[in-house]
Design an enzyme around this catalytic site. Structure first.
Site, PDB file in Angstrom:
ATOM      1  CG  ASN A   1      41.902  59.966  17.550  1.00 33.38           C
ATOM      2  OD1 ASN A   1      42.861  59.206  17.538  1.00 33.38           O
ATOM      3  ND2 ASN A   1      41.621  60.747  18.583  1.00 33.38           N
TER       4      ASN A   1
ATOM      5  CB  SER B   1      46.192  50.011  18.007  1.00 34.20           C
ATOM      6  OG  SER B   1      47.191  49.620  18.933  1.00 34.20           O
TER       7      SER B   1
ATOM      8  CE1 TYR C   1      42.876  50.713  22.119  1.00 32.63           C
ATOM      9  CE2 TYR C   1      44.759  49.299  21.623  1.00 32.63           C
ATOM     10  CZ  TYR C   1      44.144  50.539  21.585  1.00 32.63           C
ATOM     11  OH  TYR C   1      44.789  51.603  21.004  1.00 32.63           O
TER      12      TYR C   1
ATOM     13  CB  ALA D   1      39.000  41.995  19.197  1.00 31.91           C
ATOM     14  CB  SER D   2      38.103  47.271  19.084  1.00 27.05           C
ATOM     15  OG  SER D   2      39.229  47.897  19.668  1.00 27.05           O
ATOM     16  CE  LYS D   3      41.966  51.427  18.733  1.00 27.17           C
ATOM     17  NZ  LYS D   3      41.386  52.685  18.232  1.00 27.17           N
TER      18      LYS D   3
END
Length: 274
Positions: free
Chosen positions: A96, A149, A162, A164-166
């Site tokens: 998480n 997300s 953010y 792109a990471s999710k």
């Protein structure tokens, strides 16, 4: 143990590792896992993770706090090994830990900041899967849940790094579910909408200062932001035997936000206000 005549707790005696457990969704999940009988290892680089373990112990549960970096391979490997040694087996992992990386626009974000967000948000879940997955597979069972997300499902719900990471987390769990096919290990992602946590507090504080708190979450079908506990309950479902036929999925828990495209016109190149 569950009281006589009551329903058995879903994670009775099972070992669970939760990263990003010092606050927000991670802390809520750690408390719920423990309430369902799990023995919890709570990991966070914030020393405040000790308060999460203390809260579990105060309620009669079994927990240990570990101050470590969820995006450091030695730290993650050590946490997985420690959890197995302490609990006898690691039955579930909730990967998480995450950061927002700020709200800079695509043309203003530095390469260093972009990489830092990917390191925590995407490398962290990868490391959890890399080190916990084979151990679970050797036992023929286990579940890994990663925090993605709604920002990873479509544009407009987060900054470039953010988002792109999710999106990477969503793809990662799909690939991992296939590479663990036939082992009894399930891998899924939960995709929260707007939820007040330490990471998003600046959004909520800013709205309150402007007298706009009533607008928070207004783009969702339920017209409100979510609560950490509401996301945590979805995590527990995905990690439990109740989701025994669910793997490779990204479950949106967002009040209906991702069911539509409630975003404004695209910004001009160089425009940074979000």
């Amino acid at each position: 143990m569950s009281a006589a005549g009551s329903a058995p707790r879903r994670f009775e005696g099972r070992g669970v590792l939760v990263t990003g457990a010092a606050s927000g969704i991670g802390r809520a999940a750690a408390l719920l896992f423990a309430a369902e009988g799990a023995r919890v290892m709570a990991l966070d680089r914030d020393a405040g993770v000790a308060a999460t373990a203390d809260a579990i112990l105060a309620r009669g549960g079994d927990a240990e706090a570990v101050v470590a970096d969820a995006a450091s391979e030695p730290d993650v490997r050590g946490a997985v090994e420690a959890a197995e040694a302490k609990f006898g087996a690691l039955d579930a992992v909730f990967a998480n830990a995450g950061i927002s990386g700020g709200m800079a626009g695509l043309f203003d974000q530095t390469a260093e900041d972009f990489a830092a967000v990917l390191r925590v948000n995407l490398l962290g879940p990868f490391l959890a899967l890399k080190h916990a997955g084979p151990r679970m597979a050797a036992r023929g069972r286990g579940a890994v849940v990663c925090t993605a997300s709604v920002a990873g499902l479509r544009a407009g719900a987060g900054g470039p790094a953010y988002s792109a990471s999710k999106a990477g987390v969503v793809s990662l769990v799909q690939v991992a579910a296939q590479q663990l096919a036939g082992t009894g290990v399930r891998v899924n992602a939960v995709c929260p909408g707007l939820v007040e946590t330490g990471m998003t507090r600046f959004v909520f504080d800013g709205a309150r200062e402007r007298g706009k708190e009533h607008k928070l979450g207004s783009l969702s079908a339920l017209r409100r932001p979510g609560l950490p506990d509401e996301i945590a309950r979805a995590v527990l479902f995905l990690a439990s035997d109740e989701a025994s036929y669910v793997t490779g999925q990204a479950l949106a828990v967002d009040g209906g936000l991702s069911a539509q495209h409630p975003f404004g016109r695209p910004r001009e190149p160089g425009q940074t206000t979000m």
